[in-house]
Design a protein around this motif. Structure first.
Motif, PDB file in Angstrom:
ATOM      1  N   ASN A 191       0.490  61.310  -4.349  1.00  0.00           N
ATOM      2  CA  ASN A 191       0.666  62.479  -3.488  1.00  0.00           C
ATOM      3  C   ASN A 191       0.986  63.714  -4.310  1.00  0.00           C
ATOM      4  O   ASN A 191       1.883  63.678  -5.159  1.00  0.00           O
ATOM      5  CB  ASN A 191       1.804  62.246  -2.487  1.00  0.00           C
ATOM      6  N   ASP A 192       0.266  64.797  -4.074  1.00  0.00           N
ATOM      7  CA  ASP A 192       0.504  66.104  -4.686  1.00  0.00           C
ATOM      8  C   ASP A 192       0.297  66.125  -6.201  1.00  0.00           C
ATOM      9  O   ASP A 192       0.728  67.049  -6.876  1.00  0.00           O
ATOM     10  CB  ASP A 192       1.913  66.605  -4.335  1.00  0.00           C
ATOM     11  N   ALA A 193      -0.344  65.106  -6.758  1.00  0.00           N
ATOM     12  CA  ALA A 193      -0.579  65.073  -8.206  1.00  0.00           C
ATOM     13  C   ALA A 193      -1.694  66.048  -8.577  1.00  0.00           C
ATOM     14  O   ALA A 193      -2.700  66.163  -7.877  1.00  0.00           O
ATOM     15  CB  ALA A 193      -0.936  63.667  -8.664  1.00  0.00           C
ATOM     16  N   THR A 194      -1.469  66.745  -9.693  1.00  0.00           N
ATOM     17  CA  THR A 194      -2.469  67.674 -10.205  1.00  0.00           C
ATOM     18  C   THR A 194      -2.641  67.441 -11.697  1.00  0.00           C
ATOM     19  O   THR A 194      -1.781  66.846 -12.349  1.00  0.00           O
ATOM     20  CB  THR A 194      -2.035  69.141  -9.988  1.00  0.00           C
ATOM     21  N   GLU A 195      -3.766  67.906 -12.209  1.00  0.00           N
ATOM     22  CA  GLU A 195      -4.034  67.848 -13.647  1.00  0.00           C
ATOM     23  C   GLU A 195      -4.152  69.278 -14.154  1.00  0.00           C
ATOM     24  O   GLU A 195      -4.905  70.076 -13.597  1.00  0.00           O
ATOM     25  CB  GLU A 195      -5.329  67.087 -13.914  1.00  0.00           C
ATOM     26  N   GLU A 196      -3.393  69.576 -15.199  1.00  0.00           N
ATOM     27  CA  GLU A 196      -3.421  70.905 -15.794  1.00  0.00           C
ATOM     28  C   GLU A 196      -3.612  70.769 -17.302  1.00  0.00           C
ATOM     29  O   GLU A 196      -3.469  69.679 -17.855  1.00  0.00           O
ATOM     30  CB  GLU A 196      -2.117  71.648 -15.479  1.00  0.00           C
ATOM     31  N   PHE A 197      -3.924  71.885 -17.951  1.00  0.00           N
ATOM     32  CA  PHE A 197      -4.200  71.882 -19.387  1.00  0.00           C
ATOM     33  C   PHE A 197      -3.424  72.991 -20.100  1.00  0.00           C
ATOM     34  O   PHE A 197      -4.014  73.830 -20.777  1.00  0.00           O
ATOM     35  CB  PHE A 197      -5.708  72.037 -19.615  1.00  0.00           C
ATOM     36  N   PRO A 198      -2.080  72.985 -20.006  1.00  0.00           N
ATOM     37  CA  PRO A 198      -1.302  74.062 -20.627  1.00  0.00           C
ATOM     38  C   PRO A 198      -1.295  74.006 -22.159  1.00  0.00           C
ATOM     39  O   PRO A 198      -0.984  75.004 -22.803  1.00  0.00           O
ATOM     40  CB  PRO A 198       0.114  73.850 -20.080  1.00  0.00           C
ATOM     41  N   PHE A 199      -1.645  72.863 -22.754  1.00  0.00           N
ATOM     42  CA  PHE A 199      -1.635  72.715 -24.211  1.00  0.00           C
ATOM     43  C   PHE A 199      -3.043  72.739 -24.801  1.00  0.00           C
ATOM     44  O   PHE A 199      -3.241  72.381 -25.950  1.00  0.00           O
ATOM     45  CB  PHE A 199      -0.926  71.419 -24.611  1.00  0.00           C
ATOM     46  N   GLY A 200      -4.023  73.118 -24.006  1.00  0.00           N
ATOM     47  CA  GLY A 200      -5.400  73.155 -24.457  1.00  0.00           C
ATOM     48  C   GLY A 200      -6.234  72.133 -23.711  1.00  0.00           C
ATOM     49  O   GLY A 200      -5.708  71.262 -23.027  1.00  0.00           O
ATOM     50  N   PRO A 201      -7.556  72.219 -23.855  1.00  0.00           N
ATOM     51  CA  PRO A 201      -8.457  71.377 -23.062  1.00  0.00           C
ATOM     52  C   PRO A 201      -8.394  69.891 -23.395  1.00  0.00           C
ATOM     53  O   PRO A 201      -8.851  69.057 -22.622  1.00  0.00           O
ATOM     54  CB  PRO A 201      -9.846  71.948 -23.375  1.00  0.00           C
ATOM     55  N   GLU A 202      -7.819  69.531 -24.545  1.00  0.00           N
ATOM     56  CA  GLU A 202      -7.793  68.115 -24.923  1.00  0.00           C
ATOM     57  C   GLU A 202      -6.592  67.360 -24.369  1.00  0.00           C
ATOM     58  O   GLU A 202      -6.567  66.132 -24.411  1.00  0.00           O
ATOM     59  CB  GLU A 202      -7.824  67.968 -26.452  1.00  0.00           C
ATOM     60  N   ALA A 203      -5.588  68.050 -23.839  1.00  0.00           N
ATOM     61  CA  ALA A 203      -4.371  67.382 -23.361  1.00  0.00           C
ATOM     62  C   ALA A 203      -4.237  67.527 -21.850  1.00  0.00           C
ATOM     63  O   ALA A 203      -3.956  68.615 -21.342  1.00  0.00           O
ATOM     64  CB  ALA A 203      -3.142  67.960 -24.054  1.00  0.00           C
TER      65      ALA A 203
END
Length: 117
Positions: A14-26
């Motif tokens: 529930n409410d899980a998202t994927e983000e890339f604050p450390f660059g596209p590989e992480a």
């Protein structure tokens, strides 16, 4: 477990998202803006950083060579798990435990919205 299955599993909460604050590989997986998992899904071997109860973290590290203190994380609260060296079921349980720990620290109104009292 493949990187695709791991990603899908993390995003299934529930409410899980994927983000890339450390660059596209992480890939950083969050719930209500708080991180519960961090993985480089293209890396070999596949590893994921997961939040863990401090007492359980020590026990798991002693019992499983594939679980070590969290790389670039607070080593008391985070483990790095080498995914392919553990059964898929255990990896899923560790991810779910990490999610639950993060949710437990959220305000009550948010926890209730997520159906996780």
């Amino acid at each position: 477990m493949t990187p695709e299955r791991l990603r899908a599993f993390c995003l299934d909460f529930n409410d899980a998202t994927e983000e890339f604050p450390f660059g596209p590989e992480a890939s950083v997986f969050k719930v209500a803006g708080k991180m519960f998992a961090l993985a480089s899904l293209d890396a070999e071997p596949l590893r994921i950083n997961l939040k863990c109860d401090p007492d359980d973290a020590v026990r798991l590290r002693e019992e499983y060579p594939a679980i070590v203190p969290g790389y670039h994380m607070n080593k008391r609260h985070w483990n790095t798990v080498t995914v392919g060296e553990l059964p898929d079921r255990m990896v899923r349980e560790l991810v779910e435990d990490s999610y639950d720990l993060v949710v437990a620290g959220l305000p009550k109104a948010v926890r209730l919205r997520l159906d996780r009292p």
